[in-house]
Design a protein around this motif. Structure first.
Motif, PDB file in Angstrom:
ATOM      1  N   ILE A  61       0.654  -1.206   0.108  1.00 34.91           N
ATOM      2  CA  ILE A  61      -0.047  -0.088   0.085  1.00 34.91           C
ATOM      3  C   ILE A  61       0.907   1.291   0.022  1.00 34.91           C
ATOM      4  O   ILE A  61       1.793   1.493   0.733  1.00 34.91           O
ATOM      5  CB  ILE A  61      -0.814   0.100   1.353  1.00 34.91           C
ATOM      6  CG1 ILE A  61      -1.695  -1.423   1.178  1.00 34.91           C
ATOM      7  CG2 ILE A  61      -1.865   1.317   1.184  1.00 34.91           C
ATOM      8  CD1 ILE A  61      -2.835  -1.275   0.081  1.00 34.91           C
ATOM      9  N   ASP A  62       0.715   2.163  -0.890  1.00 28.90           N
ATOM     10  CA  ASP A  62       1.306   3.213  -0.968  1.00 28.90           C
ATOM     11  C   ASP A  62       0.883   4.593   0.073  1.00 28.90           C
ATOM     12  O   ASP A  62       1.519   5.083   0.610  1.00 28.90           O
ATOM     13  CB  ASP A  62       1.114   3.975  -2.479  1.00 28.90           C
ATOM     14  CG  ASP A  62       1.763   3.127  -3.445  1.00 28.90           C
ATOM     15  OD1 ASP A  62       3.253   3.100  -3.185  1.00 28.90           O
ATOM     16  OD2 ASP A  62       1.216   2.540  -4.170  1.00 28.90           O
ATOM     17  N   LEU A  63      -0.447   4.675   0.307  1.00 24.98           N
ATOM     18  CA  LEU A  63      -1.091   5.554   1.147  1.00 24.98           C
ATOM     19  C   LEU A  63      -2.487   5.071   1.784  1.00 24.98           C
ATOM     20  O   LEU A  63      -3.082   4.357   0.930  1.00 24.98           O
ATOM     21  CB  LEU A  63      -1.368   6.582   0.094  1.00 24.98           C
ATOM     22  CG  LEU A  63      -2.221   7.965   0.821  1.00 24.98           C
ATOM     23  CD1 LEU A  63      -1.190   8.670   2.042  1.00 24.98           C
ATOM     24  CD2 LEU A  63      -2.626   9.031   0.004  1.00 24.98           C
ATOM     25  N   ALA A  64      -2.200   5.151   3.264  1.00 25.07           N
ATOM     26  CA  ALA A  64      -3.558   4.610   4.122  1.00 25.07           C
ATOM     27  C   ALA A  64      -4.169   5.683   4.457  1.00 25.07           C
ATOM     28  O   ALA A  64      -3.481   6.677   5.187  1.00 25.07           O
ATOM     29  CB  ALA A  64      -2.944   3.437   4.900  1.00 25.07           C
ATOM     30  N   PHE A  65      -5.263   5.676   4.670  1.00 23.63           N
ATOM     31  CA  PHE A  65      -6.452   6.621   5.465  1.00 23.63           C
ATOM     32  C   PHE A  65      -6.661   5.706   6.634  1.00 23.63           C
ATOM     33  O   PHE A  65      -7.612   4.812   6.401  1.00 23.63           O
ATOM     34  CB  PHE A  65      -7.349   7.217   4.601  1.00 23.63           C
ATOM     35  CG  PHE A  65      -6.784   8.326   3.487  1.00 23.63           C
ATOM     36  CD1 PHE A  65      -6.576   9.523   4.003  1.00 23.63           C
ATOM     37  CD2 PHE A  65      -6.451   7.759   2.371  1.00 23.63           C
ATOM     38  CE1 PHE A  65      -6.022  10.215   3.063  1.00 23.63           C
ATOM     39  CE2 PHE A  65      -5.976   8.576   1.508  1.00 23.63           C
ATOM     40  CZ  PHE A  65      -5.687   9.866   1.753  1.00 23.63           C
ATOM     41  N   LEU A  66      -6.544   5.975   7.863  1.00 22.93           N
ATOM     42  CA  LEU A  66      -6.942   5.177   9.050  1.00 22.93           C
ATOM     43  C   LEU A  66      -7.798   6.122  10.235  1.00 22.93           C
ATOM     44  O   LEU A  66      -7.376   7.282  10.493  1.00 22.93           O
ATOM     45  CB  LEU A  66      -5.792   4.433   9.687  1.00 22.93           C
ATOM     46  CG  LEU A  66      -5.134   3.428   8.856  1.00 22.93           C
ATOM     47  CD1 LEU A  66      -4.069   2.793   9.713  1.00 22.93           C
ATOM     48  CD2 LEU A  66      -6.032   2.443   8.172  1.00 22.93           C
ATOM     49  N   PRO A  67      -8.972   5.741  10.490  1.00 23.37           N
ATOM     50  CA  PRO A  67      -9.582   6.426  11.724  1.00 23.37           C
ATOM     51  C   PRO A  67      -8.750   6.260  12.662  1.00 23.37           C
ATOM     52  O   PRO A  67      -8.381   5.465  13.413  1.00 23.37           O
ATOM     53  CB  PRO A  67     -10.848   5.755  11.733  1.00 23.37           C
ATOM     54  CG  PRO A  67     -10.677   4.425  11.473  1.00 23.37           C
ATOM     55  CD  PRO A  67      -9.474   4.462  10.170  1.00 23.37           C
ATOM     56  N   ILE A  68      -8.843   7.583  13.743  1.00 26.26           N
ATOM     57  CA  ILE A  68      -8.179   7.426  14.947  1.00 26.26           C
ATOM     58  C   ILE A  68      -9.035   7.973  16.005  1.00 26.26           C
ATOM     59  O   ILE A  68      -8.525   8.029  17.278  1.00 26.26           O
ATOM     60  CB  ILE A  68      -6.705   8.252  14.881  1.00 26.26           C
ATOM     61  CG1 ILE A  68      -7.021   9.863  14.606  1.00 26.26           C
ATOM     62  CG2 ILE A  68      -5.885   7.886  13.849  1.00 26.26           C
ATOM     63  CD1 ILE A  68      -5.798  10.616  15.023  1.00 26.26           C
ATOM     64  N   GLY A  69     -10.125   8.278  15.967  1.00 20.96           N
ATOM     65  CA  GLY A  69     -10.991   9.491  16.831  1.00 20.96           C
ATOM     66  C   GLY A  69     -11.345   8.473  17.826  1.00 20.96           C
ATOM     67  O   GLY A  69     -12.202   9.077  18.869  1.00 20.96           O
ATOM     68  N   SER A  70     -11.446   7.154  17.785  1.00 26.13           N
ATOM     69  CA  SER A  70     -12.123   6.276  18.873  1.00 26.13           C
ATOM     70  C   SER A  70     -13.477   6.428  18.827  1.00 26.13           C
ATOM     71  O   SER A  70     -14.243   7.071  18.026  1.00 26.13           O
ATOM     72  CB  SER A  70     -11.256   6.760  20.252  1.00 26.13           C
ATOM     73  OG  SER A  70     -11.781   5.420  21.285  1.00 26.13           O
ATOM     74  N   THR A  98     -14.614   4.188  16.291  1.00 24.14           N
ATOM     75  CA  THR A  98     -13.492   3.361  15.443  1.00 24.14           C
ATOM     76  C   THR A  98     -12.450   3.180  16.476  1.00 24.14           C
ATOM     77  O   THR A  98     -12.501   3.316  17.521  1.00 24.14           O
ATOM     78  CB  THR A  98     -13.227   4.307  14.196  1.00 24.14           C
ATOM     79  OG1 THR A  98     -12.324   5.354  14.799  1.00 24.14           O
ATOM     80  CG2 THR A  98     -14.480   4.501  13.567  1.00 24.14           C
ATOM     81  N   MET A  99     -11.266   2.718  15.717  1.00 24.08           N
ATOM     82  CA  MET A  99      -9.855   2.553  16.484  1.00 24.08           C
ATOM     83  C   MET A  99      -9.691   4.038  17.079  1.00 24.08           C
ATOM     84  O   MET A  99      -9.870   5.134  16.665  1.00 24.08           O
ATOM     85  CB  MET A  99      -8.899   2.210  15.464  1.00 24.08           C
ATOM     86  CG  MET A  99      -9.048   1.054  14.811  1.00 24.08           C
ATOM     87  SD  MET A  99      -7.836   0.713  13.646  1.00 24.08           S
ATOM     88  CE  MET A  99      -7.768   1.859  12.226  1.00 24.08           C
ATOM     89  N   ASP A 100      -8.890   3.781  18.298  1.00 20.37           N
ATOM     90  CA  ASP A 100      -8.336   5.185  18.696  1.00 20.37           C
ATOM     91  C   ASP A 100      -6.842   5.063  18.109  1.00 20.37           C
ATOM     92  O   ASP A 100      -6.325   4.358  17.318  1.00 20.37           O
ATOM     93  CB  ASP A 100      -8.256   5.067  20.382  1.00 20.37           C
ATOM     94  CG  ASP A 100      -7.649   3.902  20.881  1.00 20.37           C
ATOM     95  OD1 ASP A 100      -6.806   3.295  20.279  1.00 20.37           O
ATOM     96  OD2 ASP A 100      -7.648   3.585  22.034  1.00 20.37           O
ATOM     97  N   ILE A 101      -5.884   6.161  18.768  1.00 26.00           N
ATOM     98  CA  ILE A 101      -4.910   6.421  18.161  1.00 26.00           C
ATOM     99  C   ILE A 101      -3.979   4.962  18.409  1.00 26.00           C
ATOM    100  O   ILE A 101      -3.110   4.686  17.439  1.00 26.00           O
ATOM    101  CB  ILE A 101      -4.014   7.680  19.081  1.00 26.00           C
ATOM    102  CG1 ILE A 101      -4.722   8.819  18.478  1.00 26.00           C
ATOM    103  CG2 ILE A 101      -2.462   7.494  18.834  1.00 26.00           C
ATOM    104  CD1 ILE A 101      -4.453   9.806  19.223  1.00 26.00           C
ATOM    105  N   ASP A 102      -3.867   4.393  19.727  1.00 27.15           N
ATOM    106  CA  ASP A 102      -2.895   3.353  19.675  1.00 27.15           C
ATOM    107  C   ASP A 102      -3.143   1.961  18.858  1.00 27.15           C
ATOM    108  O   ASP A 102      -2.294   1.463  18.276  1.00 27.15           O
ATOM    109  CB  ASP A 102      -2.889   2.920  21.338  1.00 27.15           C
ATOM    110  CG  ASP A 102      -2.090   3.927  22.209  1.00 27.15           C
ATOM    111  OD1 ASP A 102      -0.789   3.635  21.941  1.00 27.15           O
ATOM    112  OD2 ASP A 102      -2.643   4.751  22.444  1.00 27.15           O
TER     113      ASP A 102
END
Ligand code: NI
Ligand code: MN
Length: 227
Positions: free
Chosen positions: A156-165, A168-172
Motif C-alpha cells: 500500500i502506498d497511502l493509507a487513511f485510517l480512523p483514529i478518533g475512537s 472506530t479505532m483510537d490512536i494506539d
C-alpha cells in the motif's frame, strides 16, 4: 496522483483526468472547506452507509453523473435514489478504467437514511488501485488482525485510517493497524469532527514514527499528498 483530504473521512483522488471521491460527506461536515456543488467526481467510492460517509453522494452523483461504487445493499439503496451504481462485496475486486477497487474487512455497522436505521449490509474498507498506486481507506473500523492480510498481498502506498475512537479505532489501535498494513504513508482521519471523536493527530504521528516504518502525514482539510 494527488490525494486530497476533504475533512472527517472524505478523500478525493485525482490524476488530473479522473476524480474519485471517497465517502463525500461535505454538507454538515464542520471540517469541510468545499461544497458538494464544487467537487469533481467520475466515481464515488463508499465504505459504508452511515451519514458521515454517504453524505452528499446522491446530489454529487446526480450533478456529475459519477458511478457510485458501494457494497451490495448500499448500492441498491443508491440506485433507488437514481444513482448509477456498481455493487460489490467484501473481499471482491473489480477493474475500472482507472485501475481497480477491492473491498476489505471492516468491523463496524452500516445503516443508511435519515435515521440511519435502514440496514445496508456490512461496512468495508477499500483498496483503490489508481494508475498503479495503491490507496487504502479503512472506512470506520475496529482494529482487526485481518489487516495483516493486506500487507501480505499488497504494498500500500497511502493509507487513511480512523483514529478518533468512540466509533472506530483510537490512536494506539490505529498505530497498531499501521504496523499490520505497512503502508508507505498513513494519514489519520475520522477525528476532531465532533466532541466524541477528539484525538491529537500529532500524538498519532509521533507513535507511528516511533513504532512503525511508515511515514505519517497529517493533512488539514483541502491539503494534499502526492504519491
Ligand atoms: Ni460509520
Ligand atoms: Mn463514521
Amino acid at each position: 496522483m494527488k490525494a486530497t483530504f476533504l475533512g472527517h473521512a472524505a478523500v478525493s483522488l485525482s490524476d488530473g483526468e479522473t476524480s474519485i471521491l471517497i465517502d463525500p460527506f461535505l454538507t454538515g461536515n464542520p471540517q469541510a472547506k468545499i461544497s458538494a456543488d464544487e467537487v469533481e467526481a467520475n466515481y464515488i467510492v463508499l465504505t459504508h452507509g452511515h451519514g458521515d460517509h454517504v453524505g452528499d453522494t446522491v446530489a454529487i452523483a446526480e450533478r456529475t453523473g459519477a458511478t457510485c461504487i458501494a457494497t451490495y445493499e448500499l448500492a441498491l439503496w443508491l440506485q433507488s435514489k437514481g444513482c448509477d451504481v456498481h455493487p460489490m462485496g467484501i473481499g471482491g475486486a473489480h477493474d475500472f478504467p482507472f485501475g481497480s477497487v477491492r473491498y476489505t474487512v471492516a468491523h463496524h455497522s452500516g445503516g443508511v437514511g435519515e435515521l440511519g436505521d435502514r440496514y445496508v449490509g456490512n461496512p468495508g474498507g477499500v483498496i483503490i488501485d489508481f494508475g498503479g498506486k495503491l490507496v487504502h481507506h479503512a472506512g470506520d473500523t475496529a482494529l482487526t488482525y485481518d489487516m495483516k492480510l493486506i500487507a501480505e498481498r499488497f504494498a500500500i502506498d497511502l493509507a487513511f485510517l480512523p483514529i478518533g475512537s468512540n466509533f472506530t479505532m483510537d490512536i494506539d489501535d490505529a498505530v497498531k493497524a499501521t504496523g499490520f498494513i505497512r503502508p508507505r504513508k498513513v494519514v489519520p482521519v475520522h477525528y476532531n469532527t465532533w466532541p466524541p471523536i477528539e484525538a491529537d493527530p500529532q500524538d498519532f504521528a509521533a507513535k507511528v514514527s516511533e513504532r512503525t516504518a511508515t511515514e505519517p502525514v497529517i493533512l488539514a482539510p483541502m491539503e494534499s499528498v502526492e504519491i
